[in-house]
Design a protein around this motif. Sequence first.
Motif, mmCIF file in Angstrom:
data_model
loop_
_atom_site.group_PDB
_atom_site.id
_atom_site.type_symbol
_atom_site.label_atom_id
_atom_site.label_comp_id
_atom_site.label_asym_id
_atom_site.label_seq_id
_atom_site.Cartn_x
_atom_site.Cartn_y
_atom_site.Cartn_z
ATOM 1 N N LEU A 187 0.830 -1.205 0.000
ATOM 2 C CA LEU A 187 0.000 0.000 0.000
ATOM 3 C C LEU A 187 0.867 1.259 0.000
ATOM 4 O O LEU A 187 0.462 2.305 -0.487
ATOM 5 C CB LEU A 187 -0.919 0.026 1.217
ATOM 6 N N LEU A 188 2.052 1.140 0.556
ATOM 7 C CA LEU A 188 2.949 2.294 0.617
ATOM 8 C C LEU A 188 4.012 2.221 -0.456
ATOM 9 O O LEU A 188 5.052 2.870 -0.360
ATOM 10 C CB LEU A 188 3.585 2.386 2.003
ATOM 11 N N SER B 88 -3.232 11.458 -8.788
ATOM 12 C CA SER B 88 -3.074 10.115 -8.241
ATOM 13 C C SER B 88 -1.654 9.652 -8.511
ATOM 14 O O SER B 88 -1.030 10.044 -9.505
ATOM 15 C CB SER B 88 -4.069 9.133 -8.875
ATOM 16 N N MET C 107 -7.452 1.307 -1.840
ATOM 17 C CA MET C 107 -6.035 1.054 -1.633
ATOM 18 C C MET C 107 -5.138 1.732 -2.671
ATOM 19 O O MET C 107 -3.943 1.487 -2.698
ATOM 20 C CB MET C 107 -5.727 -0.452 -1.559
ATOM 21 N N ASP C 108 -5.705 2.593 -3.519
ATOM 22 C CA ASP C 108 -4.883 3.461 -4.364
ATOM 23 C C ASP C 108 -4.535 4.722 -3.573
ATOM 24 O O ASP C 108 -5.225 5.096 -2.630
ATOM 25 C CB ASP C 108 -5.620 3.846 -5.647
ATOM 26 N N ILE C 109 -3.458 5.389 -4.003
ATOM 27 C CA ILE C 109 -2.970 6.578 -3.302
ATOM 28 C C ILE C 109 -3.216 7.810 -4.158
ATOM 29 O O ILE C 109 -2.951 7.812 -5.353
ATOM 30 C CB ILE C 109 -1.479 6.432 -2.962
ATOM 31 N N LEU D 251 -11.219 8.235 2.489
ATOM 32 C CA LEU D 251 -9.766 8.126 2.373
ATOM 33 C C LEU D 251 -9.118 8.441 3.713
ATOM 34 O O LEU D 251 -9.720 9.058 4.588
ATOM 35 C CB LEU D 251 -9.230 9.049 1.269
ATOM 36 N N TYR E 171 -0.826 13.290 0.956
ATOM 37 C CA TYR E 171 -1.065 12.017 0.296
ATOM 38 C C TYR E 171 -2.043 11.207 1.139
ATOM 39 O O TYR E 171 -1.965 11.206 2.372
ATOM 40 C CB TYR E 171 0.235 11.238 0.134
ATOM 41 N N LEU F 113 -4.684 7.511 1.320
ATOM 42 C CA LEU F 113 -5.000 6.166 0.871
ATOM 43 C C LEU F 113 -6.514 6.024 0.791
ATOM 44 O O LEU F 113 -7.224 6.312 1.759
ATOM 45 C CB LEU F 113 -4.439 5.161 1.872
ATOM 46 N N VAL G 97 -9.668 4.187 1.256
ATOM 47 C CA VAL G 97 -9.985 3.019 2.068
ATOM 48 C C VAL G 97 -11.365 2.451 1.761
ATOM 49 O O VAL G 97 -11.698 1.355 2.220
ATOM 50 C CB VAL G 97 -9.868 3.348 3.576
#
Length: 373
Positions: free
Chosen positions: A119-120, A257, A267-269, A343, A354, A356, A358
């Motif tokens: 995820l990171l 993004s 789970m995208d940032i 998020l 930034y 995530l 969720v």
Amino acid sequence: MRYPLFAAMLALSVTFPSLADVLTIKKDAPKQYVVKKGDTLWDISGVYLEQPWQWPELWQMNPQINNPHLIYPGDALSLIYDEHGNPRLVVNSGYKKLSPHGRITPKGKNAVPTLPLELLRPYLTYEQAIDAKEIAEKPYILGANVNTKMNTEGHIVYVKGDLELYESYAIYRKGQEFIDPNTNEVLANNTQLVAVGRVFRKGDVANGVPASVKLEQVKQEIKPADFLMPALDGQLLPAYFNIHRPKQPVEGTIIASVSGLREFSTMDIVVLNLGSKQAIEEGHILDIERQSPTVFDGRNGPRYKEDSNSLEKLVTNTNEFFGAEPDEDTQVWHMPKEKVGELMVFKVYNNVSYALIVKNQHPIRVGDFAVIN
């Protein structure tokens, strides 16, 4: 290609002094769940909760416990209710209260982590958001000891800057501008890591002597004007996140993004035009909202703005500009925003942050709003 530039580990042990959201169990939640390989605490909590970020409450996590229990694939978990009627997850063996360890890299080879490390991933490749003014003040590459387009490990680069002798420095490239959609102001620049090196001559700018850096790891071509920062600057994420809703109203926008795709999902940032100047903190949970389309109700009946004729659009744009009401033939209906996801902010700069994603009901897009009403 993987580059083990630095060891990275994130702990997500979370404290909840109070919760505005009621802990509600899904109607189809199972009474028993057997942990599978690849599960995370977030995944398991999502089986039971509409809001997986409330998992510490479900697991009755106590952040003061020094050696919390871990769960492993094959463990059977049961959903019970305590004497106050609050739902709890426990290990079947004696219904022992479970306080899961929150480290990404937990004790025990196969223990279940809080969130998967990938995820990171963008932060294991060392992307940062830095103000252009700050970048302009950094030491930068002048050239190398060989005239080649691709400097590799062992090559030497020369730097305009007074560097710390024997220290490791990361070499970055200035990239995409993050622009506020409301003001067109450049909030920061995305920067990408291109190499890491160690200083063996510290340099003396005042006397025209460049610093000398021996390259130890190289991701891509190093160019003149690429800038340097101490290797760990901006790379240390908080050891603990206090996941919570902001106390004040918040309204921002998703402006980019990390993936660069048009649409993204759980789970995208993403990057927000919100930062420490707007009192945004690591661990903030924000709602993602999308503007519903405008409708014209005229002689031909209700129609979306995109489907209306040019005259109707001109009327709407003029009315919006002057703040006037639509004419007697056409009424403009400005629809509300609707929630499409949530998020979690996990890295904050001055003007951007930034986050995530969720949770999402629909694909998330650049231009969607990040809000707390």
